[in-house]
Structure formats: structure tokens, C-alpha cells
Design an enzyme around this catalytic site. Structure first.
Site, PDB file in Angstrom:
ATOM      1  N   CYS A 192      58.978  75.340  37.751  1.00 10.13           N
ATOM      2  CA  CYS A 192      58.729  73.926  37.448  1.00 10.13           C
ATOM      3  C   CYS A 192      59.935  73.242  36.818  1.00 10.13           C
ATOM      4  O   CYS A 192      59.943  72.017  36.676  1.00 10.13           O
ATOM      5  CB  CYS A 192      57.531  73.798  36.513  1.00 10.13           C
ATOM      6  N   CYS A 230      45.155  69.706  31.467  1.00  9.60           N
ATOM      7  CA  CYS A 230      45.953  70.278  32.572  1.00  9.60           C
ATOM      8  C   CYS A 230      46.471  69.160  33.475  1.00  9.60           C
ATOM      9  O   CYS A 230      45.745  68.228  33.799  1.00  9.60           O
ATOM     10  CB  CYS A 230      45.094  71.208  33.429  1.00  9.60           C
ATOM     11  N   LYS A 290      50.971  64.991  33.076  1.00 10.10           N
ATOM     12  CA  LYS A 290      49.513  64.879  33.012  1.00 10.10           C
ATOM     13  C   LYS A 290      48.972  63.731  33.858  1.00 10.10           C
ATOM     14  O   LYS A 290      48.007  63.898  34.603  1.00 10.10           O
ATOM     15  CB  LYS A 290      49.079  64.671  31.541  1.00 10.10           C
ATOM     16  N   HIS A 317      52.751  66.209  38.850  1.00  9.96           N
ATOM     17  CA  HIS A 317      53.679  67.334  38.729  1.00  9.96           C
ATOM     18  C   HIS A 317      53.931  68.000  40.090  1.00  9.96           C
ATOM     19  O   HIS A 317      53.471  69.108  40.344  1.00  9.96           O
ATOM     20  CB  HIS A 317      53.106  68.338  37.710  1.00  9.96           C
TER      21      HIS A 317
END
Lengths: 390, 390
Positions: free
Chosen positions: B86, B209, B331, B335
Site C-alpha cells: 500500500c 476500515c 477511509k 484506497h
């Protein structure tokens, strides 16, 4: 911009080691590179790490760079993984050079690894297939050998060349690899045997294709400001060149040359301020025999179509004017994808420092490495110079 | 070493676009970045490209860098793919900075992309799972949410913090993302709803998440020698810092901090010659709510254990002393792994050039980006400065 030097380079044997872990292979290569640093190197001295791997398979997928550098005790250093298919290693070295030239690092580890033989099924096909273009090559069933077979067909059609010329690449590289204790296929082969080998993808036969190998190789680079702390050797990175090109063969202007290699070579010569005639030897990317012939032309060793003649005349033999692949090349030494480009630098470092054993050339000054991703989607070329003891 | 400037940055919307191709997403981001270059930029001006992607799935596996750069007409430029899970995007920007500082390039494209929603099955689990450590996390069944849940448990145990504090991260970032037309989940949420969300991996619930997103983002960098040709904006890369750490959580000294982030932040501040107090805003890696709290502490916004208080007091709200994730963060904005780090730079560029629309901060000078790979195996931090119009 400041100069960059190779202060150490080492590798594992290349071969079929399905029982070995990728971390321990990487660690062995790093230890071998460290052992070659004359005055020693503490792992704490390494400012940055770049790791090359294609990384398909049941290993660390994300973060495969830090996954191996942590295993050799490299904590907190910037580390990233570079992937450019089979050319990843050359680009890792290039990134290491940039890191040092940028002033952000003085000592960089550029390493690469691959474990390819622990998959079930037709590993060569699956592994190397991902280096081909996806939609129009891999997913339509074209193997990676098939891609290079198309290039070979075009080449044989365009020029005065025969399948026997392709086999001569194998004969030369196996003769070299037989003198390399690290080679995967370290045996000689006769021209008769090479010609008679079973077909893989016509016109390429088994001896026109490199093996599927496991292994790791590591290169330690240092800035001119600190090189003397580590070694009295002066193996300078004299030139760096890289380029990319359309990934799919069918999108390109030519099947008989690779523009990324031509551009990368041109840039490396310009930066090194030398030409092909100044080279003393080269390690070129011979994943398939046709690739070595095309490399001669793309890198300016000869004109288009003249590569077979160069080979027939022995120019690229160890005792010729421009020995190519003294290590055995990908064909005999092996091709563990992520480790191939850094492995080429190991051979050049060994030759330039007089440590190439039975393969040692006489007092070479300039050596070139040529590392290709896929069928030419990306190429990295480096020229190294032994500055002293002339 | 010469300075590096951001001359343009742009992105696609982040969201769920399973019908879109990775090449066209990349091309849209590149076009958006080019459109932001005041005096225009020819694709021929780009000297080098770095592409970030995790790249799991049925796309180009090898050579995924050149596979997208060829689509925007970038031929023959050196191009490589960077993967640090990431954190790949942040490292791509860093490599672009090094390329320019090295003197080997004047204009570099650092881009990233990911298409994550076109896989069948539990995509979040499979995709993000590969960013966890392999042997002891992924292959033993620990999801990536599970890894961060362990960090959250340790944090709640060690400090004066509650699950409600984690939910405050979601409330703040969704409020910000609701003002961002590029956000994946661009809606507000109440603290009540955030607290009442179903559990994912205790103590993390759904609102703790980030989503699984598709998207691309691109950043154009230029050297101080050529920046004036492209723009009158002066968004300087004031500081760069990066570090790696053990990939597996269980191998580390702390579950409540990430040493790679601490080191990366420290180095970026040192290079920028500023401290956390000088920052005007920051984009931090909030893949899970706990990650934002830990980021505050790792980056020196507050002492260990004080992050919940910072949040409760509104310090990191848009009208607070140090707004964090004005874009909506991972969030709310989303992502798409390879695009996240470059996407953070898009927000900083927009803020520093007064183009952040309803999210615009008042005359910010220093903005920071913080991009984490995995659960902290690698972190890249950048500090950007608006040099003029003070």
C-alpha cells in the site's frame, strides 16, 4: 553529479533449488557481495536497498523487498521492490545509482532473487508467460518462447541467418558456462547436439532457450565520497541507460530489433563517453538465442543482419575481440528472473577485478551489461570501468 | 543537490469501477495531472516514469509499468514499476525525486493505479491479505483487518483510548470526504452510526476500515532548472524520508507504533529543516482508524497515547491547528492501493495551490504525506512547501 562505484558483488549458484527459501538465497547473495568488499562493510553502513523480483508464487507478494532485506538485518533503511519482468535487476542497479547520485545515499544494496522451480505444472510456461503482453500474447495462449520464436522467424527471414546460427549461441555460452562454478547448466554442448535438440517453438529448439532457474545476486554500490573506505578497487559505473517500449510485440515497428535496447545502449555510451568499439566484453540478455543476436545489433557491436557473421567469426568468443557472456549467459548460467540483471554485474565485477577464475579475460577495462524485460518492453544497460591498474 | 517541484498532479475519482480498464484509469490520471501544468507539458518532455501498483489480478503482471505508460504515449523513457504494498505510491514519488536529484532526469511522471473490484470472492480479504506477512499472517488465516485489529487492541489496552475514538477518525474523514468530488465514500456519517457499525475484526468495525477502491493518480515532478518553463507555482518537495521495518507484526518491538513511520518522518523533517509544529496540514495513511491515531504519534504531532485527545479536541479537524486528511483519507476518499500515495500528493498540491474547492485551507505553506506499506513494513513521508505568495 558524483560518481558511483561497485564495491562488492556476489551471488548464489543459479540452478534448481525448489527446497530452498527465497530469503536464504537472498542472504547468501548478500553475504557473498559483502565478502567481496575489500575493507569490509557493516550492514549498518547500507543506506538504502532496492530489490528486484518478479515474485509470482507462494511467497511474499506485497512488500517482497523488505521481506528479504529484514532477513539480512537491514532494518529502517528505505527499501522498495522493482519489477520490470526479466529486466528488474538492471533497473534495480539503475535505481541504486540514482539514489547515490541524488545525494540521498552513500551505500546502496541492489539485489535480486527468484525461486521458480517450486511450482507444479509447466513452470517455464506459466512463469515466463507473465513477462509477455497479457491480452494479445499470454491470454491468447502464446508462450514466452512463442513470442521470441516470432522474432527469430522474422530475423531468419530478413537476413542471411539460419537456425544453426542460433545454435552457435548455445555452443559458445555453454562453453563459457562450463567454466563457471555458479552456472545452472554448466556443461559444454556440441553444435551437432545443439542443432538436433527437440523443438520448443519453431524455429527455437531446446538449446535456443534458457532454463528456469532459482537464485539470487547482490551488488553493493558506493559514492565516490566513501568508496575508498570500502575498497581499493575502482570499478566505476561509467554509463547508465534505460528505456521502455510497447510491451506487446505486435505493437512495435520491428520484430528484428528492440528499440528499448537501442535507446538504452545509446544513452549508456553517451554517459560513459565511449562507443561499442571501446568495450572489452559484455554480458547480454540471451533468454533465447535470437535475443543475443539482436542484442549485438541493438548495442552497436555490428550492423543489422551481421550478428550471425560476428558469431561465426568468433568475435564474441572469449578469445575474440569482444567476448560476450563469459559467465555462460542466461542460456548456461541460468535465468532466475529477478537475479539475472544483478547477476550480470557480478560477472563484470569479477572480470574487472581479476576474479573470474578460468573465465578471466586479459586486463579488461570496460564491461557492459544488458538486461531486457519481457520481449523488449524495458531494457537497462550499464557500462562499468576499471579505472586503475591500466 | 538540486530542488524538485511538483508541476502538476491529478487523479481519477476513486470508487468501484469494475468495468474500467487499468490503462484508461492511468491515462485519465495522467491527463488530469498534465491539465494542471500551467504552461502546458508535452508528453515528449517526460524523461522518466515510475509506476506504483500492487498489481494482483488478471492484468499485466510483468512489466506493468511500461504497460500503462505506453498507453499515454510515453515510449522509450525509462520506466519501472515500484511495489511496496500500500506504500508503493509514496515510494514512486520518492524514486522520481531521486531521479531528478541525480541529474539523470528533469521531468518525471510518478503514477499509480489499482483495479481491485473486478475479482470474484471476498476481494478485500484477498487483495489486502497480500500486504500482510505471508507465512505467519496470511497463510495462517489472519486477514489484513485482523493485523490492524491486533494493533488496535494493543493500543486500546496501553492508553486512555476507546473504540469510540477510533470511530471519531471515521466521522472526521467522512465529513472531509463529503466535500471531495473524487471520494469513493463521499458521504458524512454520524458518531452514533460509526460506533454502531458491524464488527469486522474486533475491535475494528466497518467504519474503522477503508474501502476496496479502484483508481489512478499521477504526479509530475520537475527540477529547479526547468520548473519555470512549466508553471509559476512553486510547490517544492521540501523533505523526503523513507524507511522499512520487519514485515510481520509479531517480529516487531511495538504494536502501538510503526518504527518505519517514525524514521521516515524524522528524515523528512530533517531534510525539510522543519518540525511537526511547522506543518499546516497532513495526509496520513488511515487504512484502518487505528493507523491514523498511530500516525499522529509516529509523526510527532503528539506524544504516544495522546492521539485520541488530539482528535477529541478537534486539532486535526479542517478548522483545527493541524488538519489531517482533508481529502477524506483512505477511509472516505478510498484506497486503490498503487494510487493511494500519489493521490495524497494530489490533495497536497490542490491545497497548496488553492484548488481544493470546498475543502480549501487558508493559505497553507507546509503539507505532509505519509504512505504506509502493509502494517508498517515500509513507509514513505514527503513534505511539500508552497514557496511563494506568503
Amino acid at each position: 553529479m558524483r560518481d558511483v562505484y561497485v564495491i562488492g558483488a556476489g551471488q548464489t549458484a543459479f540452478g534448481s533449488f525448489p527446497e530452498r527459501g527465497y530469503r536464504e538465497l537472498f542472504a547468501e547473495a548478500y553475504a557473498a557481495a559483502r565478502d567481496r568488499v575489500d575493507h569490509g562493510l557493516d550492514t549498518d553502513d547500507v543506506d538504502e536497498a532496492v530489490v528486484a523480483t518478479l515474485g509470482v508464487g507462494g511467497r511474499q507478494i506485497g512488500l517482497s523487498g523488505p521481506a528479504v532485506t529484514e532477513h539480512v538485518g537491514l532494518h529502517n533503511v528505505p527499501c522498495s521492490r522493482i519489477e520490470n519482468a526479466c529486466g528488474a535487476g538492471g533497473f534495480a542497479v539503475r535505481q541504486g545509482v540514482q539514489a547515490i547520485k541524488s545525494g540521498m545515499a552513500d551505500v546502496v544494496l541492489a539485489g535480486g532473487f527468484e525461486v521458480m522451480t517450486d511450482m507444479s505444472g509447466d513452470t517455464t510456461k506459466y512463469w515466463l508467460g507473465v513477462s509477455g503482453e497479457t491480452e494479445w500474447e499470454r491470454l491468447t495462449g502464446t508462450t514466452f518462447s512463442g513470442v521470441y520464436a516470432q522474432m527469430a522467424s522474422a530475423y531468419l527471414d530478413a537476413y542471411d541467418a539460419t537456425p544453426e546460427d542460433l545454435s552457435r549461441v548455445a555452443v559458445k555460452n555453454h562453453a563459457n558456462g562450463a567454466k563457471n562454478p555458479k552456472a545452472h547448466l554448466g556443461f559444454e554442448c556440441s553444435l551437432e547436439d545443439a542443432v538436433a535438440a527437440p523443438a520448443v517453438a519453431d524455429p527455437l529448439n531446446l538449446y535456443h532457450c534458457c532454463p528456469t532457474s532459482d537464485g539470487a545476486a547482490a551488488v553493493l554500490l558506493a559514492s565516490e565520497d566513501v568508496v575508498a573506505e570500502y575498497t581499493d578497487e575502482r570499478v566505476r559505473v561509467a554509463g547508465v541507460g534505460a528505456a521502455s517500449e510497447r510491451v506487446g510485440l505486435a505493437e512495435r515497428d520491428s520484430y528484428t530489433s528492440i528499440s528499448a535496447s537501442q535507446e538504452a545502449g545509446k544513452r549508456a555510451y553517451e554517459r560513459a563517453r565511449i562507443g561499442p568499439d571501446d568495450l572489452d566484453f559484455a554480458e547480454v540478455h540471451d533468454c533465447f538465442a535470437i535475443a543475443e543476436l539482436i542484442a549485438y545489433e541493438d548495442l552497436g557491436f555490428c550492423e543489422p543482419g551481421e550478428a550471425p557473421q560476428l558469431l561465426r567469426e568468433g568475435v564474441t568468443d572469449p578469445n575474440g575481440d569482444l567476448p560476450v557472456n563469459t559467465s555462460g549467459g542466461l542460456k548456461s548460467k541460468g535465468h532466475p528472473i529477478g537475479a539475472t540483471g544483478t547477476g550480470q554485474v557480478v560477472e563484470v565485477f569479477d572480470q574487472l577485478t581479476g576474479n573470474a577464475g578460468d573465465r578471466q579475460l586479459e586486463d579488461p577495462r570496460y564491461g557492459l551489461t544488458h538486461n531486457v524485460g519481457g520481449s523488449g518492453g524495458a531494457t537497462a544497460v550499464h557500462i562499468f570501468e576499471q579505472e586503475v591498474a591500466r
